[in-house]
Design a protein around this motif. Structure first.
Motif, short mmCIF file in Angstrom:
data_model
loop_
_atom_site.label_atom_id
_atom_site.label_comp_id
_atom_site.label_asym_id
_atom_site.label_seq_id
_atom_site.Cartn_x
_atom_site.Cartn_y
_atom_site.Cartn_z
N ASP A 28 42.99 34.69 40.24
CA ASP A 28 43.31 36.11 40.24
C ASP A 28 42.76 36.72 41.53
N ALA A 29 43.63 36.97 42.47
CA ALA A 29 43.23 37.43 43.80
C ALA A 29 42.68 38.85 43.82
N GLN A 30 42.62 39.52 42.69
CA GLN A 30 42.09 40.88 42.64
C GLN A 30 40.56 40.91 42.74
N TYR A 31 39.92 39.77 42.44
CA TYR A 31 38.46 39.71 42.43
C TYR A 31 38.01 38.32 42.91
N PRO A 32 36.91 38.26 43.66
CA PRO A 32 36.28 36.95 43.91
C PRO A 32 35.53 36.55 42.62
N TRP A 33 36.21 35.81 41.76
CA TRP A 33 35.72 35.51 40.40
C TRP A 33 35.63 34.00 40.26
N ARG A 96 31.83 41.89 42.47
CA ARG A 96 32.54 43.16 42.20
C ARG A 96 32.34 44.13 43.35
N ARG A 97 33.39 44.91 43.58
CA ARG A 97 33.34 45.98 44.57
C ARG A 97 33.78 47.27 43.90
N ARG A 98 33.19 48.35 44.34
CA ARG A 98 33.58 49.66 43.78
C ARG A 98 35.07 49.93 43.99
N SER A 99 35.66 49.28 44.98
CA SER A 99 37.08 49.48 45.28
C SER A 99 38.00 48.55 44.49
N ASP A 100 37.45 47.62 43.68
CA ASP A 100 38.35 46.72 42.96
C ASP A 100 39.09 47.46 41.85
N VAL A 101 40.22 46.92 41.45
CA VAL A 101 41.15 47.59 40.55
C VAL A 101 40.53 47.94 39.19
N ALA A 102 39.58 47.17 38.73
CA ALA A 102 39.01 47.40 37.40
C ALA A 102 37.68 48.16 37.41
N PRO A 106 34.99 45.99 32.84
CA PRO A 106 35.03 44.53 32.96
C PRO A 106 36.38 44.07 33.52
N VAL A 107 36.40 42.89 34.11
CA VAL A 107 37.63 42.34 34.70
C VAL A 107 38.52 41.67 33.66
N TRP A 108 37.97 41.35 32.48
CA TRP A 108 38.71 40.61 31.46
C TRP A 108 39.86 41.42 30.87
N GLY A 109 41.07 40.91 31.00
CA GLY A 109 42.21 41.41 30.25
C GLY A 109 42.73 42.80 30.58
N LYS A 110 42.15 43.47 31.53
CA LYS A 110 42.58 44.84 31.81
C LYS A 110 43.85 44.87 32.66
N TYR A 111 43.92 43.99 33.65
CA TYR A 111 45.06 43.95 34.55
C TYR A 111 45.61 42.52 34.59
N PRO A 112 46.93 42.37 34.67
CA PRO A 112 47.47 41.01 34.75
C PRO A 112 46.99 40.33 36.04
N PRO A 113 46.69 39.04 35.98
CA PRO A 113 46.21 38.35 37.18
C PRO A 113 47.28 38.29 38.27
N LYS A 114 46.81 38.31 39.50
CA LYS A 114 47.68 38.13 40.67
C LYS A 114 47.26 36.82 41.32
N PRO A 115 48.06 35.75 41.15
CA PRO A 115 47.66 34.44 41.66
C PRO A 115 47.42 34.43 43.17
N TYR A 116 46.50 33.58 43.57
CA TYR A 116 46.21 33.39 44.98
C TYR A 116 47.34 32.64 45.67
#
Length: 143
Positions: A28-33, A96-102, A106-116
């Motif tokens: 999920d390219a939205q976060y370094p997870w 986590r960054r203050r600018s991330d989508v969530a 929490p990052v779990w299940g809130k937004y659909p993943p965007k594959p790398y």
């Protein structure tokens, strides 16, 4: 023999191995997870590890968290071992960054993943190679 849970295998990309744990990247390219999975059979709880393995897990988690904070300019590092969906013991380490989508949720299940894309994964590996190289073995694509 160590086998990765099928759900973790489906949701992640292999990055490499610490002495105890396999390091995976959640796809999920939205976060370094990242996820650390101790390469031990039939372990679902931290207390099931030997004392030496518990210490190694914590050392590897701490080392990774510090590397991610610096490498990804994180505002906060989230560390969690939940296991409600996947029972195999695994430790989430999320930059986590203050600018991330969530943020700040929490990052779990809130937004659909965007594959790398492959190039993004290569960039992440290159960044981590500089800070992890001394105690880490990278898994190359297709291995």
């Amino acid at each position: 023999m160590f086998t990765l849970d099928p759900q973790l295998e489906h949701d992640t990309l292999p990055i490499g191995d610490f002495p105890l744990c396999r390091l995976l990247l959640i796809n999920d390219a939205q976060y370094p997870w990242f996820v650390l999975v101790p390469r031990r059979e039939d372990v679902s709880e931290v207390f099931q590890l030997s004392e030496a393995d518990r210490q190694a897990l914590w050392n590897e988690t701490t080392f990774l968290a510090e590397a991610l904070k610096d490498t990804f300019a994180a505002d906060k590092i989230n560390v969690a071992a939940l296991g409600n969906v996947v029972s195999q013991l695994h430790m989430h380490v999320i930059a986590r960054r203050r600018s991330d989508v969530a943020w700040p949720a929490p990052v779990w299940g809130k937004y659909p993943p965007k594959p790398y894309e492959a190039a993004q994964v290569d960039t992440i590996k290159d960044k981590l190679r500089m800070v992890l190289a001394s105690s880490f073995t990278f898994i190359e694509a297709g291995a």
